[in-house]
Design a protein around this motif. Structure first.
Motif, PDB file in Angstrom:
ATOM      1  N   ILE A 485       0.827  -1.217   0.000  1.00 11.38           N
ATOM      2  CA  ILE A 485       0.000   0.000   0.000  1.00 11.38           C
ATOM      3  C   ILE A 485       0.856   1.260   0.000  1.00 11.38           C
ATOM      4  CG2 ILE A 485      -1.699   1.334   1.307  1.00 11.38           C
ATOM      5  CD1 ILE A 485      -2.828  -1.113  -0.149  1.00 11.38           C
ATOM      6  N   ARG A 486       1.810   1.331   0.868  1.00 10.12           N
ATOM      7  CA  ARG A 486       2.605   2.563   0.978  1.00 10.12           C
ATOM      8  C   ARG A 486       3.849   2.452   0.102  1.00 10.12           C
ATOM      9  NH1 ARG A 486       4.275   5.619   6.626  1.00 10.12           N
ATOM     10  NH2 ARG A 486       5.164   7.472   5.682  1.00 10.12           N
ATOM     11  N   TYR A 493      -3.480   1.921  -3.075  1.00 12.81           N
ATOM     12  CA  TYR A 493      -4.917   2.173  -3.262  1.00 12.81           C
ATOM     13  C   TYR A 493      -5.188   2.703  -4.677  1.00 12.81           C
ATOM     14  CZ  TYR A 493      -5.209   1.936   1.881  1.00 12.81           C
ATOM     15  OH  TYR A 493      -5.141   1.546   3.199  1.00 12.81           O
ATOM     16  N   THR A 512       0.211  -4.949   3.783  1.00 13.45           N
ATOM     17  CA  THR A 512       0.657  -3.644   4.248  1.00 13.45           C
ATOM     18  C   THR A 512       0.970  -3.632   5.725  1.00 13.45           C
ATOM     19  OG1 THR A 512      -0.039  -1.331   4.513  1.00 13.45           O
ATOM     20  CG2 THR A 512      -1.762  -2.981   4.554  1.00 13.45           C
ATOM     21  N   PHE A 514       0.108  -1.033   7.451  1.00 13.05           N
ATOM     22  CA  PHE A 514      -1.028  -0.361   8.073  1.00 13.05           C
ATOM     23  C   PHE A 514      -1.934  -1.431   8.657  1.00 13.05           C
ATOM     24  CE2 PHE A 514      -0.126   2.877   4.678  1.00 13.05           C
ATOM     25  CZ  PHE A 514       0.342   3.846   5.559  1.00 13.05           C
ATOM     26  N   ASP A 519      -8.330   0.260   7.871  1.00 10.50           N
ATOM     27  CA  ASP A 519      -7.372   0.059   6.786  1.00 10.50           C
ATOM     28  C   ASP A 519      -7.801  -1.085   5.873  1.00 10.50           C
ATOM     29  OD1 ASP A 519      -5.637   2.129   7.545  1.00 10.50           O
ATOM     30  OD2 ASP A 519      -4.701   0.861   9.037  1.00 10.50           O
ATOM     31  N   LYS A 520      -8.324  -2.156   6.473  1.00 12.43           N
ATOM     32  CA  LYS A 520      -8.810  -3.275   5.655  1.00 12.43           C
ATOM     33  C   LYS A 520      -9.977  -2.819   4.789  1.00 12.43           C
ATOM     34  CE  LYS A 520     -10.578  -7.997   5.899  1.00 12.43           C
ATOM     35  NZ  LYS A 520     -10.894  -9.152   6.784  1.00 12.43           N
ATOM     36  N   LYS A 522     -10.640   0.141   3.783  1.00 13.26           N
ATOM     37  CA  LYS A 522     -10.153   1.065   2.751  1.00 13.26           C
ATOM     38  C   LYS A 522      -9.553   0.300   1.574  1.00 13.26           C
ATOM     39  CE  LYS A 522      -7.492   5.358   2.330  1.00 13.26           C
ATOM     40  NZ  LYS A 522      -6.609   6.311   3.037  1.00 13.26           N
ATOM     41  N   ALA A 523      -8.817  -0.785   1.885  1.00  8.34           N
ATOM     42  CA  ALA A 523      -8.223  -1.600   0.827  1.00  8.34           C
ATOM     43  C   ALA A 523      -9.307  -2.285  -0.001  1.00  8.34           C
ATOM     44  CB  ALA A 523      -7.287  -2.637   1.430  1.00  8.34           C
ATOM     45  N   TYR A 531      -6.888  -8.753   2.298  1.00  6.45           N
ATOM     46  CA  TYR A 531      -5.965  -7.873   3.024  1.00  6.45           C
ATOM     47  C   TYR A 531      -5.146  -8.735   3.965  1.00  6.45           C
ATOM     48  CZ  TYR A 531      -4.879  -4.546   6.865  1.00  6.45           C
ATOM     49  OH  TYR A 531      -4.288  -3.800   7.845  1.00  6.45           O
ATOM     50  N   SER A 533      -1.890  -8.164   6.871  1.00  9.29           N
ATOM     51  CA  SER A 533      -1.039  -7.160   7.517  1.00  9.29           C
ATOM     52  C   SER A 533       0.366  -7.693   7.723  1.00  9.29           C
ATOM     53  CB  SER A 533      -1.636  -6.727   8.858  1.00  9.29           C
ATOM     54  OG  SER A 533      -1.721  -7.826   9.739  1.00  9.29           O
TER      55      SER A 533
END
Length: 549
Positions: A485-486, A493, A512, A514, A519-520, A522-523, A531, A533
């Motif tokens: 993600i980052r 995203y 990610t 995050f 956050d999940k 949002k993904a 998702y 982590s």
């Protein structure tokens, strides 16, 4: 000296002079009947002027005789004390308007004044006729005749209730700031220890692994230490995230049929070897038969609460026994974890439920390993489940932690069996996948590539979201995208949304660092199918892949 202070001093001086003149005119009016009209007019003018100045004062001005009986009182005094009429005050002792606990001190100070001793402004608790109180500051001054003899006493009384409230607020704010600073220092010290200790294990034994001529058993021992240290560090991070979720109200519950007897037994057999190794007696006690022990609750949170309390009991108990279980209390189940450990001082029993705090944060006693988050999280979970947590403890005799959860009985047990596919089975079934690993961290990329190499026919790599879009354009037959993600240039995203514009079928899994609530979601909203982590474990990644292929 301020203008306000000057005006009050000048007002007091003028009142003292007028008081003497007023008494003289009053005597003249009474004795000199021959000049009655003139004396009466002078007296009335003086009296009018005298009372006007008296009532103009913002402070309570009261004049008493030398026995302390009220003779003259200003309008502001009546208003301050909520007194309706002058007649209700005149002839009464000044001490009647002091709270009972201050009356003796007031008499002592009054007596000292008569003896010529001045102590300056004195603070008292004032008493109104309706029983309410106020904070007051009293200044006393003698009124003397021309020969210097005291003839009466003048008191200026100021209402300092608001000032005292502000002072109290400032003191409380100062104490809270000092406590906050103390907690911050303790937290930073504790966090430094909790982070550096496992990092020492990871970095230290990684360095040792580089040494030549290590035996296979030594290598495996060092690897286990590194793994254990990494798990401890990850546990600290997860606890901080969980605490953040609880305090922000973002932690969710997942209610399901749960057999509390089975959960207790799992915990018992998990910790039994560790407890017995310390020579401590370990036992459980259940109140309900298995069929009645099935309730609707969040099994993971209940397991976490009990596990935390039992771990604490083991950590702080060096001899004796540990017992845990539950009893039915009306429409609740009350769980308990009882130990014969070091106990908790009474004045620290509330503090231990606060974040980053153990029973002693002063550094005067040796603390055990831990960040001081476990009890805070456990208490938060209990409250989320609709219960309460408390502790009973006595130093050197042990502690008993209690918590309740609602007893929502389930008549039929619902069992969901998840098929566990061995890793080797996954590898055999998945041997022709085309994958894209989108990752800007070299270490993570190497790890993921190693995990998927056995069942992939081709693996592409991208370091930015923009590169990922280009690769997906060129290779529309890609089966799976592991999307970080980052990343620089374009995040995961945005890259996912653009890939979805031309490829609806490819499976995209966000992976990610995050890991907070939202956050999940949002993904998934961006178009990801799932998702995961970081740190990503091998089995976790393989289970996600098996889920879709």
């Amino acid at each position: 000296m301020t203008n306000k202070a000057k005006s009050r001093e000048e007002l007091l001086k003028e009142l003292l002079e007028l008081h003497k003149d007023h008494d003289a005119l009053k005597a003249s009016y009474t004795l000199n009947l021959a000049d009655g009209r003139l004396a009466e007019k002078k007296f009335q003018d003086s009296d009018s002027h005298y009372r006007a100045i008296l009532n103009a004062s913002p402070d309570d001005i009261t004049i008493t005789d030398l026995t302390g009986q009220v003779r003259i009182v200003s309008d502001s005094a009546l208003s301050m004390f909520g007194i309706a009429s002058r007649e209700d005050v005149l002839g009464h002792s000044m001490t009647e308007y002091l709270a009972p606990e201050d009356r003796e001190r007031g008499l002592v100070n009054f007596t000292k004044m008569l003896q010529g001793v001045r102590s300056g402004p004195v603070e008292y608790k004032g008493l109104r006729p309706d029983g309410s109180t106020l904070d007051i500051e009293v200044n006393g001054e003698f009124v003397r005749d021309d020969k210097g003899n005291p003839i009466s006493m003048m008191f200026i009384v100021r209402n300092i209730t608001q000032r005292k409230e502000i002072e109290s607020q400032l003191i409380n704010a100062k104490e809270k700031a000092e406590e906050s600073d103390r907690l911050k220092s303790a937290f930073l010290t504790n966090m430094s220890h909790e982070i550096r200790t496992p990092m020492n294990g990871i970095l230290g034994f990684t360095e040792l692994l580089k040494e030549p001529d290590l035996s296979g058993s030594e290598q495996q021992k060092y690897i286990r230490i590194i793994e254990k240290s990494g798990a401890r560090l990850l546990n600290l991070i997860n606890n901080i995230i969980d605490l953040s979720k609880i305090e922000s109200g973002q932690m969710e519950t997942s209610m399901a049929a749960t057999n509390v007897n089975e959960q207790a037994e799992d915990i018992f057999y998990f910790f039994k070897p560790e407890v017995e190794q310390k020579g401590i007696k370990f036992s459980t006690r259940y109140a309900l038969p298995s069929k009645e022990a099935i309730i609707q609750t969040d099994s993971e949170k209940l397991y976490a609460i009990l596990t935390n309390l039992v771990k604490n009991a083991i950590k702080f108990t060096y001899a004796g026994s540990i017992e845990f279980g539950y009893e039915k209390q009306g429409d609740c189940l009350e769980f308990f974890v009882k130990d014969t450990g070091i106990g908790i001082p009474f004045d620290r029993q509330d503090a231990i439920f606060q974040r980053f705090i153990q029973a002693d944060i002063t550094g005067k006693s040796t603390q055990q390993q831990g960040a001081g988050l476990g009890l805070t999280i456990a208490k938060g979970y209990v409250e989320m489940l609709g219960g309460k947590m408390r502790v009973e403890s006595e130093p050197e005799k042990g502690s008993t932690f209690f918590f309740t959860i609602p007893y929502h009985a389930v008549t039929e047990k619902q069992i969901i069996v998840n098929e566990v596919i061995p890793v080797t089975g996954i590898n055999k079934r998945l041997n022709k996948l085309k994958l894209l690993i989108v990752e800007d961290d070299e270490t993570s990329e190497i790890f993921i590539n190693k995990v998927v190499e056995d069942f992939s026919s081709e693996v592409f790599h991208a370091n930015t979201g923009r590169e990922a879009i280009e690769i997906c354009h060129l290779h529309p037959d890609i089966d799976l995208v592991l999307m970080d993600i980052r990343m620089p240039i374009m995040n995961g995203y945005d890259a996912t949304q653009q890939i979805r514009a031309f490829n609806k079928d490819v499976i995209i899994v966000a992976q990610t660092a995050f890991a907070l609530t939202g956050d999940k979601e949002k993904a998934l909203a961006a178009g990801c199918d799932d998702y995961i982590s970081k740190p990503v474990s091998k089995n976790q990644l393989l289970e996600i892949i098996d889920k879709y292929f």
